[in-house]
Motif scaffolding. Structure first.
Motif, short mmCIF file in Angstrom:
data_model
loop_
_atom_site.label_atom_id
_atom_site.label_comp_id
_atom_site.label_asym_id
_atom_site.label_seq_id
_atom_site.Cartn_x
_atom_site.Cartn_y
_atom_site.Cartn_z
N ASP A 86 0.01 5.62 8.78
CA ASP A 86 -0.85 4.88 7.86
C ASP A 86 -0.98 3.43 8.27
N LYS A 87 0.12 2.84 8.71
CA LYS A 87 0.11 1.44 9.10
C LYS A 87 -0.80 1.23 10.32
N ILE A 88 -0.64 2.12 11.31
CA ILE A 88 -1.41 1.97 12.54
C ILE A 88 -2.89 2.22 12.29
N ILE A 89 -3.20 3.20 11.44
CA ILE A 89 -4.61 3.46 11.11
C ILE A 89 -5.22 2.23 10.45
N GLY A 90 -4.53 1.67 9.46
CA GLY A 90 -5.05 0.50 8.76
C GLY A 90 -5.30 -0.67 9.67
N LEU A 91 -4.33 -0.97 10.54
CA LEU A 91 -4.49 -2.09 11.47
C LEU A 91 -5.58 -1.79 12.49
N GLY A 92 -5.66 -0.53 12.90
CA GLY A 92 -6.64 -0.15 13.90
C GLY A 92 -8.08 -0.27 13.44
N ILE A 93 -8.32 -0.15 12.13
CA ILE A 93 -9.68 -0.25 11.62
C ILE A 93 -10.01 -1.64 11.11
N GLY A 94 -9.07 -2.59 11.30
CA GLY A 94 -9.42 -3.97 11.00
C GLY A 94 -8.62 -4.68 9.94
N ALA A 95 -7.65 -3.99 9.30
CA ALA A 95 -6.78 -4.69 8.35
C ALA A 95 -5.94 -5.72 9.10
N ASP A 96 -5.63 -6.83 8.43
CA ASP A 96 -4.86 -7.89 9.08
C ASP A 96 -3.36 -7.72 8.92
N ASP A 97 -2.95 -7.06 7.84
CA ASP A 97 -1.53 -6.92 7.56
C ASP A 97 -1.36 -5.77 6.57
N TYR A 98 -0.13 -5.34 6.34
CA TYR A 98 0.13 -4.27 5.38
C TYR A 98 1.49 -4.48 4.72
N LEU A 99 1.65 -3.91 3.54
CA LEU A 99 2.93 -3.86 2.83
C LEU A 99 3.13 -2.44 2.33
N THR A 100 4.36 -1.98 2.38
CA THR A 100 4.68 -0.65 1.88
C THR A 100 5.27 -0.76 0.48
N LYS A 101 4.75 0.02 -0.46
CA LYS A 101 5.30 0.05 -1.81
C LYS A 101 6.63 0.81 -1.81
N PRO A 102 7.61 0.38 -2.62
CA PRO A 102 7.62 -0.84 -3.45
C PRO A 102 7.84 -2.08 -2.59
N PHE A 103 7.32 -3.21 -3.04
CA PHE A 103 7.43 -4.45 -2.29
C PHE A 103 7.85 -5.58 -3.22
N SER A 104 8.32 -6.64 -2.62
CA SER A 104 8.66 -7.84 -3.38
C SER A 104 7.38 -8.64 -3.66
N PRO A 105 7.08 -8.96 -4.92
CA PRO A 105 5.90 -9.78 -5.20
C PRO A 105 5.92 -11.11 -4.46
N ARG A 106 7.11 -11.67 -4.30
CA ARG A 106 7.19 -12.94 -3.57
C ARG A 106 6.81 -12.77 -2.11
N GLU A 107 7.19 -11.63 -1.52
CA GLU A 107 6.79 -11.39 -0.13
C GLU A 107 5.29 -11.20 -0.04
N LEU A 108 4.71 -10.51 -1.02
CA LEU A 108 3.25 -10.34 -1.02
C LEU A 108 2.55 -11.69 -1.08
N VAL A 109 3.01 -12.57 -1.96
CA VAL A 109 2.40 -13.89 -2.07
C VAL A 109 2.55 -14.66 -0.77
N ALA A 110 3.72 -14.56 -0.13
CA ALA A 110 3.94 -15.25 1.15
C ALA A 110 2.97 -14.75 2.21
N ARG A 111 2.73 -13.45 2.22
CA ARG A 111 1.82 -12.91 3.22
C ARG A 111 0.37 -13.29 2.92
N VAL A 112 0.01 -13.31 1.65
CA VAL A 112 -1.33 -13.76 1.27
C VAL A 112 -1.55 -15.19 1.75
N LYS A 113 -0.59 -16.05 1.51
CA LYS A 113 -0.73 -17.45 1.92
C LYS A 113 -0.80 -17.58 3.44
#
Length: 230
Positions: A86-113
């Protein structure tokens, strides 16, 4: 105020992400389905999209594909599956980054920034705004690339990778160095992120990606931009 579009049909996840992003000063829009996300992306022009893979109607992969036909908006994909596919497919079609659930909200915010910093990157004063390598032209100030006079559509992350390598021809960068320079936080043990994005850049730049003229693989080490003229 920067605007983030969240595309997810799990109310609890949306509520959690929305709360953290708003605390950080972001404006938030929410779409629950793929078609709704595509429509909202058109009229709202968000600065970044958080896109869940598992969606009704259209899955996140198809939404990402369609978005990439017209937009280079940074896309952070969310997946409930830990598998590499799933990760490779997403990146291969143009996604910039990915997170796997469950994730830390703080990590998500850090990646967004971090993704927004890359997308909004402005160059410091430089000797030359234009880099020329044969029929490949990089305009560092405009963050644009042309191959044989035709525009090459790179995402912000793809351009940043290419810029780092092209402005240091002949210098070898490890995958971890490129992770640190492009994503701005520790991605230890997940260097496939760089591998996939380099492959995407090659597909867009190279006449034959299997025998690249520009970005060279230094086996066991990392990547370097060819120093000699093309």
């Amino acid at each position: 105020m920067q605007q983030v579009l969240i595309v997810d049909d799990e109310a609890s996840i949306v509520h959690l992400i929305t709360g953290y992003l708003r605390k950080e000063g972001f404006s938030v829009l929410v779409a629950e389905t793929g078609p709704e996300a595509l429509e909202m992306a058109k009229w709202s022009a968000p600065d970044l999209i958080i896109l869940d893979v598992m969606l009704p109607d259209l899955d996140g992969f198809e939404v990402c594909r369609r978005l990439r036909q017209t937009s280079m908006v940074p896309i952070l994909m969310l997946t409930a599956k830990a598998g590499e596919a799933d990760k490779i497919i997403g990146l291969g079609i143009g996604a910039d980054d990915y997170l796997t659930k469950p994730f830390s909200p703080r990590e998500l915010v850090a990646r967004v920034k971090a993704l927004l910093r890359r997308a909004n990157l402005r160059e410091p004063p430089i000797t030359s705004d234009i880099l020329q390598f044969g029929d490949l032209t990089l305009d560092l100030r405009a963050m644009s690339v042309r191959k044989a006079g035709k525009p090459v559509n790179l995402t912000a992350i793809e351009f940043q990778l290419l810029k780092i390598l092209a402005t240091h021809p002949g210098q070898v960068f490890t995958k971890q160095q490129l992770l640190d320079l492009c994503w701005g936080y520790d991605y230890v043990g997940d260097d496939r992120l760089v591998v996939v994005h380099i492959a995407n850049v090659r597909k867009k730049l190279e006449d034959n990606p299997a025998e690249p003229m520009y970005i060279q693989t230094i086996r066991g080490v990392g990547y370097a931009f060819r120093k000699d003229d093309h």
